[in-house]
Design a protein around this motif. Structure first.
Motif, PDB file in Angstrom:
ATOM      1  N   SER A 141       5.497  41.775   2.189  1.00 48.30           N
ATOM      2  CA  SER A 141       4.553  42.889   2.206  1.00 48.30           C
ATOM      3  C   SER A 141       5.307  44.185   2.454  1.00 48.30           C
ATOM      4  O   SER A 141       6.403  44.184   3.021  1.00 48.30           O
ATOM      5  N   LYS A 142       4.725  45.277   2.041  1.00 55.07           N
ATOM      6  CA  LYS A 142       5.354  46.576   2.211  1.00 55.07           C
ATOM      7  C   LYS A 142       5.520  46.884   3.693  1.00 55.07           C
ATOM      8  O   LYS A 142       4.549  46.922   4.440  1.00 55.07           O
ATOM      9  N   GLY A 143       6.757  47.095   4.111  1.00 56.69           N
ATOM     10  CA  GLY A 143       7.021  47.420   5.502  1.00 56.69           C
ATOM     11  C   GLY A 143       6.821  46.262   6.453  1.00 56.69           C
ATOM     12  O   GLY A 143       6.840  46.435   7.670  1.00 56.69           O
ATOM     13  N   ARG A 179      14.143  46.366  -2.572  1.00 54.66           N
ATOM     14  CA  ARG A 179      13.082  47.176  -3.162  1.00 54.66           C
ATOM     15  C   ARG A 179      12.026  46.235  -3.736  1.00 54.66           C
ATOM     16  O   ARG A 179      12.242  45.020  -3.829  1.00 54.66           O
ATOM     17  N   LYS A 180      10.919  46.789  -4.146  1.00 55.69           N
ATOM     18  CA  LYS A 180       9.868  45.982  -4.757  1.00 55.69           C
ATOM     19  C   LYS A 180      10.282  45.618  -6.185  1.00 55.69           C
ATOM     20  O   LYS A 180      10.715  46.478  -6.952  1.00 55.69           O
ATOM     21  N   GLU A 181      10.158  44.334  -6.535  1.00 57.62           N
ATOM     22  CA  GLU A 181      10.585  43.875  -7.854  1.00 57.62           C
ATOM     23  C   GLU A 181       9.561  42.911  -8.450  1.00 57.62           C
ATOM     24  O   GLU A 181       8.885  42.183  -7.721  1.00 57.62           O
ATOM     25  N   ARG A 182       9.482  42.913  -9.780  1.00 58.05           N
ATOM     26  CA  ARG A 182       8.521  42.072 -10.489  1.00 58.05           C
ATOM     27  C   ARG A 182       9.227  41.034 -11.371  1.00 58.05           C
ATOM     28  O   ARG A 182      10.382  41.199 -11.733  1.00 58.05           O
ATOM     29  N   ASN A 183       8.458  39.992 -11.697  1.00 57.80           N
ATOM     30  CA  ASN A 183       8.920  38.957 -12.638  1.00 57.80           C
ATOM     31  C   ASN A 183      10.315  38.443 -12.274  1.00 57.80           C
ATOM     32  O   ASN A 183      11.230  38.411 -13.098  1.00 57.80           O
TER      33      ASN A 183
END
Length: 201
Positions: A141-143, A179-183
């Motif tokens: 989750s963020k943070g 960092r936030k990453e997808r797939n």
């Protein structure tokens, strides 16, 4: 007949208390209207005004409803030692086979599986240990605090969305999301090097 009805009353009250306890631990977004309706109906009939029970069929209906909700919240396929659950919160699950979370996800929980783990929703806080492949809809989750996934050397880890601070370990080879990453797809190649595929979110 009286003894049978009394036994069912006792079962329903016990079942209601267990379900209420688990519901209190769930985030509000995971509590469906149907589940709330069930709890309110059982409270109305058994707790607030038990004399309003119309007949044995109504009691039978409530009992069946309770059984269905117990299976929905968490059900075990004991023959293959698999575990299937809708959502889990502050829970440890250990299975010799697969673990599958079909609902909104897992919060502050630990999963240990002898084979695959599939979390259709989110996995926030806690740890997954699996010998087989792992698929997660959303990891961390963020943070938030560190969320870990640990697998064997042969496993593949796929994540639809991973947040920073989440960690994946494949047989001791680790990847920490900065960092936030997808797939995301993580796997060791034939030479033992960690291969990463993914895109920034």
């Amino acid at each position: 007949m009286y003894l049978l009805i009394n036994d069912k009353f006792n079962y329903l009250i016990t079942s209601l208390k267990a379900i209420q306890k688990q519901v209190k631990m769930l985030p509000l977004e995971l509590v469906s209207d149907d589940l709330q309706s069930f709890i309110q109906e059982v409270e109305r009939v058994l707790v607030c005004s038990p004399r309003m029970m119309q007949d044995f069929q109504e009691l039978k209906k409530l009992t069946q409803w309770a059984l269905e909700w117990e299976k929905n919240l968490i059900s075990f396929e004991s023959s293959d030692s698999h575990v299937i659950a809708s959502n889990i919160v502050n829970t440890d699950i250990v299975a010799a086979g697969d673990v599958k979370i079909t609902g909104g996800g897992c919060y502050n929980s630990r999963i240990q599986a002898g084979n695959k783990v599939t979390v259709n929703g989110v996995f926030r806080g806690g740890e997954i240990q699996a010998k087989g492949d792992v698929h997660i809809g959303e990891l961390g989750s963020k943070g938030g605090g560190t969320t870990k996934v640990l697998t064997g050397l042969e496993a593949t880890v796929t994540i639809d969305l991973a947040h920073e601070n989440a960690v994946v370990l494949l047989g001791g080879y680790g990847y920490c999301f900065l960092r936030k990453e997808r797939n995301v797809r993580l796997k060791l190649d034939e030479t033992g090097n960690l291969k990463y595929y993914g895109t920034p979110a």
